[in-house]
Structures are given as C-alpha cells and as structure tokens.
Scaffold this motif. Structure first.
Motif, PDB file in Angstrom:
ATOM      1  N   SER A  73       0.819  -1.219   0.000  1.00 53.23           N
ATOM      2  CA  SER A  73       0.000   0.000   0.000  1.00 53.23           C
ATOM      3  C   SER A  73       0.849   1.264   0.000  1.00 53.23           C
ATOM      4  O   SER A  73       0.366   2.332  -0.400  1.00 53.23           O
ATOM      5  CB  SER A  73      -0.932   0.002   1.215  1.00 53.23           C
ATOM      6  N   PHE A  74       2.111   1.165   0.412  1.00 51.86           N
ATOM      7  CA  PHE A  74       2.988   2.338   0.418  1.00 51.86           C
ATOM      8  C   PHE A  74       3.654   2.577  -0.937  1.00 51.86           C
ATOM      9  O   PHE A  74       4.400   3.543  -1.080  1.00 51.86           O
ATOM     10  CB  PHE A  74       4.049   2.194   1.508  1.00 51.86           C
ATOM     11  N   GLY A  75       3.371   1.721  -1.908  1.00 52.98           N
ATOM     12  CA  GLY A  75       3.959   1.913  -3.228  1.00 52.98           C
ATOM     13  C   GLY A  75       2.957   2.294  -4.290  1.00 52.98           C
ATOM     14  O   GLY A  75       3.189   2.068  -5.483  1.00 52.98           O
ATOM     15  N   GLY A 132       8.473   6.575 -13.853  1.00 53.88           N
ATOM     16  CA  GLY A 132       7.825   6.536 -12.549  1.00 53.88           C
ATOM     17  C   GLY A 132       6.375   6.109 -12.646  1.00 53.88           C
ATOM     18  O   GLY A 132       5.878   5.331 -11.827  1.00 53.88           O
ATOM     19  N   GLU A 133       5.665   6.611 -13.671  1.00 55.83           N
ATOM     20  CA  GLU A 133       4.282   6.201 -13.867  1.00 55.83           C
ATOM     21  C   GLU A 133       4.178   4.707 -14.115  1.00 55.83           C
ATOM     22  O   GLU A 133       3.265   4.035 -13.619  1.00 55.83           O
ATOM     23  CB  GLU A 133       3.666   6.987 -15.021  1.00 55.83           C
ATOM     24  N   SER A 134       5.122   4.155 -14.886  1.00 53.29           N
ATOM     25  CA  SER A 134       5.097   2.713 -15.167  1.00 53.29           C
ATOM     26  C   SER A 134       5.297   1.902 -13.901  1.00 53.29           C
ATOM     27  O   SER A 134       4.634   0.881 -13.682  1.00 53.29           O
ATOM     28  CB  SER A 134       6.195   2.364 -16.182  1.00 53.29           C
ATOM     29  N   PHE A 135       6.200   2.366 -13.030  1.00 52.39           N
ATOM     30  CA  PHE A 135       6.429   1.654 -11.770  1.00 52.39           C
ATOM     31  C   PHE A 135       5.162   1.627 -10.929  1.00 52.39           C
ATOM     32  O   PHE A 135       4.774   0.583 -10.390  1.00 52.39           O
ATOM     33  CB  PHE A 135       7.564   2.324 -10.991  1.00 52.39           C
ATOM     34  N   PHE A 136       4.491   2.775 -10.807  1.00 52.73           N
ATOM     35  CA  PHE A 136       3.310   2.831  -9.951  1.00 52.73           C
ATOM     36  C   PHE A 136       2.112   2.135 -10.586  1.00 52.73           C
ATOM     37  O   PHE A 136       1.230   1.661  -9.873  1.00 52.73           O
ATOM     38  CB  PHE A 136       3.003   4.284  -9.586  1.00 52.73           C
TER      39      PHE A 136
END
Length: 627
Positions: free
Chosen positions: A303-305, A320-324
């Motif tokens: 939940s923290f990611g 960064g968008e791809s990671f999230f």
C-alpha cells in the motif's frame, strides 16, 4: 488448571477493582476500553448520519440541471464536509473503535495497553469533530475538498479560517488515530493469553495489527502536510509556494503517501471482520489461515507503493508512472488470495444466511467490482481519460463503502449481542440489507457511466443540453433507497438496544475468545485469564477453558506474555480511572484551536498541557496510578 469462573465473590471483588464509578465524573474518568470503544462507535455513527445527510443534499442539488437549491459556496462546503467527515471522523475512527473493544477480548486480556492514552484519544477525536461541525453551522466550514490541495488551500486563494479549520481537524483526528495504533501494537505483542502464539492469533487481530503499523507509518505524512499548510497560511513559510522555492506537488505527494495507505487502514479491518464472521456462519475454520496472514501483511507493505497513481495527470516521468502502474496492479494479488480463501471457506462449509452473512456476501460482490475498476484506473492511459470524473467517484465509493461499510454493518449485527447482551432484529436486518445493497448499486454504478460520458466531479450544477440529467435524476432517487436502508438499520439498533431479545453469552456458536465471557462482558473482561491451545478455542474446547491464575484481585494487574509463543512472563499494573486524560485533551484542544489565530498559542497553550500531564503522571504511591 480448571477453575470455576462463576464464583460470585471473585466477580464482585474484580468488579470493584476494575469498575467505573457512577455519575458524571465517573464517566469522564473511566479508562475501561469497552466504555471508550462504545463512545467511539456511537460518535462515529452519528458522524455517518450527518455525512449521509450532506450526501443527500448534494444529490438533491444534482438531480436536475441548473438547480439553485444550494449556492456554489455552500455546495463547496458540503462536499468538503462530506468527504472530510466520512474519511476522518467516521471510517478510520470506527474501525479503530471496533479494535479497541474487541482486541483485548479476543486475545484474553483485561484492558488495552495505555488505557489513559486511550481515554485521551477519544476526547481529542470528539473535539476535532465538534470543531469541524461547528464551523459548518457558522457558515465557515472548509471549502477546499477533503484533500485541501494547494494552492487552492494556500494563503493566496484561501482567505479566512476555512482551510485552517480543515488542517487542525486533521491534527485532532490523526493524533487520536496514532494513539490507538500504539495501544493496539503493544496490546497484541505483550498481553495475549497464554498459549496464543503468533500462529493462533485471530485474523481480526492480525488485520488490526497490520493496520496499526500502517497508521504509525502513514499518519505522520498527513500531519506534516497539514502542519506545513497551516504554517504557510499563518506564519508565512513557503513550503508550497513555488515563487519562493516551495513546491505545490510536494503537498500532493505527502497527502497521497498517507491517502492511499488510508484506504487500506479502512479496508484491512473490514477484511479482519469478514475473516472472523465468515467461519461462524459456515461452521468451519477459515480456509488458508497462513496465506491470509501473509496477504494481510503484503497488502500493508504494497500500500505504500501506490500513492502516485492518484497523480498520473500532473506530469510525472513516464518511468515513474510505469512503476506505480505495476505496483497498483500487483496489490490485486493478495486481494485475489483473500477472495479465493473466502470462497473456499464458504464452499467447504454449510452457510447460514443470517443478516451478518448477507452483508458478507454483499461485501464480496461489491468489493470485486470495486477492485476491477481499481485495476482500470491503475492504467495511465485510462486514468488520464477518467481522472476527476464521476468514474473515480464511483470507484472510490465501491472500494470504501462496499469494501468497508458492508463488513462493518455485518460486524455490528454480529457483535451487537456481545456489546449489549441483546439481539438485533432478523426481519429489520434483512430489510436493511436489501435496501442498502440495492440502493448502493443503483446509486453508484451509474456514476461509472456518467464518468465515461465526461461528467466532472466536484461541480454543483450542469447545463441541460449535456447528456447527464437522466442518470443524475436516477442516481438521486436511488440514493433515497440507500438512505432508507440505513434509517432502518439505525432504528433497529436503537430498538434492539432498549428492548431486543436477550442474546445469551454465545448466540452464534462462535469459536473466538471474546465469546468465552458473558455478554456484555464484566468490567475485568475475564475473571481468570484463559489459556489457549487452538486457533478456534471455543470449538476445540467446548467445555470450560483452562485458565491461568495468580493476578491480584485488589488492584489492576495484567498478565504479560512473550511476543512469539505467548508464554507468561510478568504481572504488570494497569492504570486506574483518572480525569487527567480529559483535562489533557481539553488543554490540547484549546491550544490547537487558539493556534489558528495566533502562533503564540503554541507557546502559551503548552503550559496548561504541561500541567495536565504532570497531574496525569505524578506518582501517587500505587502501581496503577504510576502507569
């Protein structure tokens, strides 16, 4: 050893030691976790009713295009109040309140850890709620959304005290939540009944333990965000002023670093309720205890990611968008494990479709729909199209109302006999369920369509030529059905509390430890501390449980056990009733409200707080008063 738990002399002596004095000051001074939890629960449900009235007011305004029932300024206050009230004054507090009541009973202890801090937390929570609702009555309520984004909430675009009230309300409620989280962690790790090793802890307790750690790690972010916001507004700092080197996006990062874990701070206790209620109504142990514990922990960690998926349209780097996006989809894996374990438990048992079970089934259906739309908005291209539309409103309510309120209502029907000694009505309960279930889906599912048609959220009216009027009228009418279901629920609860059918000690034939004592429980919870040898002690040992003895009767003592194996280690004093937590909360409240008008309040207001804390902790010669 086997001991008679019904010894009248022992019961009376323990009740004198652990009881609450009658009268006004006795009620103010009590540190009984059950009394404080009931206050939390009742107060939170009052805020739920008030928030529901605001929701109906918004639906009345949006039922027709270009309606003039509510003016734009008041509408902004109403939708800000609705969101802030539901998130900060109802959803999180009511889940923690259920834990305050149930966790000590489920693990076989006599009170929660730090009971005076527990009392303090309630009074602070109540003060925060009174502050918010008084501002609404005075037409000075926050009008910047429940998220209070800058620069809208900053000093340039938010004159007056409206945003300050929102920021200080956050301080009140999060201080309260952090206090309860610390209490739960310490209680679970140090006060479990002998034999209740980590692999025998009830799943609701596991869920609340994970939730408590989420609160401890996530809440400081929103407290820092709200504190720096009020400093920008009142002291002249520039945390969020780009012209002076600040960053408005920093606020969004801080808010959503708390905001997305908060979804699971609300959801995980609901899952724990489901995992406790479900075995009772299929009369078999839950399927997959260890995978479910791991899924709860994994959900808390993941939940923290996820927080940036609320910010896909602000112009972040694509990597960064791809990671999230990936992390937002990954959290569906532990959720899937839980769903299959629920279904396997039902499949292998013999379901008894009482009212709590109906709400559990309604939860599973609703949560699956909300989870599917959650995966959809985790995709950057799709989220870009539906961001700030009614599709997100629908998804949000499916996750939080469907994923939390349905299990909460099941829990109220399930544990109402434990708290009051009386049963709620099966007939009224079924009416409430079907009206709430039908009304919810008829109200919120069409909002997905409105969002796909391009209707933005947070608007107070729309033009008649836009294709939204028909669905908006349908949604507004359906919301009345939903409200009728909740009205029946509240009527049933009040009627049953006054004159419901006597329940007996364990009316559901439930397996967990809270049902081993009388309903409602006595002041010390248990005359003797039970010894646990199984995850479902009341099923594995249908007769009298083995008990541990040796605690003092003439003063408040708790049994301290080891973290892993729950082996007895020591006797620890538990604090007696005291009025000092009330005075400390009052002094804290005065300082926080005063600080909205003068920064010197932090200095001068700290003095009465210090006085109350001295009174709280001043040695009085008895172990109970020195703790």
């Amino acid at each position: 050893m086997d001991t008679d738990l019904d010894d009248a002399g022992l019961v009376h002596a323990l009740d004198v030691t652990w009881g609450t004095r009658r009268g006004f000051w006795g009620a103010i001074a009590t540190v009984d976790h059950k009394v404080i939890a009931r206050r939390y629960i009742v107060t939170a449900f009052v805020f739920l009713m008030l928030g529901g009235v605001l929701a109906l007011a918004m639906r009345l305004q949006l039922a027709q295009p270009e309606a003039r029932i509510i003016d734009p300024d008041r509408y902004n206050q109403i939708f800000t109040m609705h969101g802030s009230n539901m998130m900060f004054l109802f959803a999180v507090p009511v889940m923690e309140a259920m834990a305050v009541y149930l966790v000590p009973l489920m693990i076989g202890t006599r009170n929660i850890a730090f009971p005076r801090l527990n009392a303090f937390s309630y009074w602070v929570f109540l003060a925060g709620g009174i502050l918010l609702w008084l501002s609404f009555l005075l037409d000075a309520a926050p009008d910047v959304g429940w998220f209070a984004y800058v620069p809208l909430a900053g000093p340039e675009y938010g004159p007056g005290k409206r945003a300050d009230i929102w920021a200080q309300m956050i301080t009140f409620t999060e201080l309260s939540a952090l206090a309860i989280a610390v209490e739960i962690v310490v209680t679970v790790f140090t006060q479990r009944a002998p034999g209740m090793s980590l692999d025998r802890i009830p799943l609701f307790v596991w869920a609340m333990l994970v939730t408590a750690f989420l609160v401890i790690m996530a809440m400081p972010a929103i407290m820092f965000a709200s504190s720096t916001l009020i400093m920008d507004r009142l002291v002249g700092t520039h945390f969020y002023n780009p012209a002076e080197g600040g960053d408005a996006l920093l606020y969004q990062h801080l808010f959503w670093f708390f905001g997305h874990p908060e979804v699971y701070i609300i959801f995980l206790p609901a899952v724990g309720m489901v995992l406790t209620i479900l075995p009772t109504f299929v009369q078999r142990p839950v399927f997959g205890y260890l995978p479910l514990v791991m899924a709860l922990i994994a959900t808390g960690i993941l939940s923290f990611g996820l927080w940036v998926h609320h910010m896909f349209v602000v112009g972040l780097p694509r990597l960064g968008e791809s990671f999230f996006t990936a992390s937002s989809m990954a959290i569906a894996l532990p959720a899937g494990i839980q769903i299959f374990c629920w279904l396997a438990t039902i499949w292998a048992g013999r379901p008894i479709f009482k009212v709590p079970m109906l709400f559990i089934i309604g939860f599973i259906v609703t949560f699956v729909i909300g989870g599917m739309t959650g995966v959809m908005v985790a995709s950057v291209p799709f989220d870009t199209q539906v961001h700030d539309t009614y599709f997100v409103v629908a998804h949000f309510h499916y996750v939080l109302v469907g994923g939390a309120v349905f299990p909460l209502l099941a829990a109220v029907y399930y544990w109402f006999p434990k708290m009051t000694g009386r049963m709620m009505s099966e007939v009224l309960g079924r009416w409430a369920f079907w009206l709430i279930f039908a009304g919810f889906h008829l109200t919120f599912f069409p909002m997905h369509i409105l969002g796909l048609q391009g209707m933005p959220r947070r608007i107070y009216t729309y033009q008649p030529e836009l294709p939204w009027s028909g669905l908006n009228l349908f949604v507004s009418v359906s919301s009345i059905v939903l409200a009728a279901g909740f009205l029946i629920f509240f009527i049933d609860a009040l009627r049953s509390w006054r004159s419901g059918q006597p329940a007996g000690d364990n009316p559901w034939n439930a397996p967990t430890l809270e049902w081993a004592t009388s309903s409602p429980p006595p002041s010390p919870n248990f005359c003797f501390i039970p010894v646990v040898g199984d995850r479902n002690p009341l099923w594995s040992t249908p007769g009298a449980l083995a008990v541990a003895s040796g605690l003092r009767v003439d003063r408040r003592e708790l049994l301290v056990t080891s973290v892993v194996e729950a082996l007895p280690q020591a006797r620890e004093s538990s604090a007696r009733n005291s009025v000092w937590p009330f005075w400390a909360a009052l002094a804290t409240s005065v300082m926080l409200v005063w600080s909205m008008f003068s920064p010197w309040a932090v200095i001068w207001g700290s003095m009465p707080i210090a006085v109350t804390l001295i009174g709280w902790f001043w040695p009085k010669g008895t172990p109970e008063d020195d703790s």
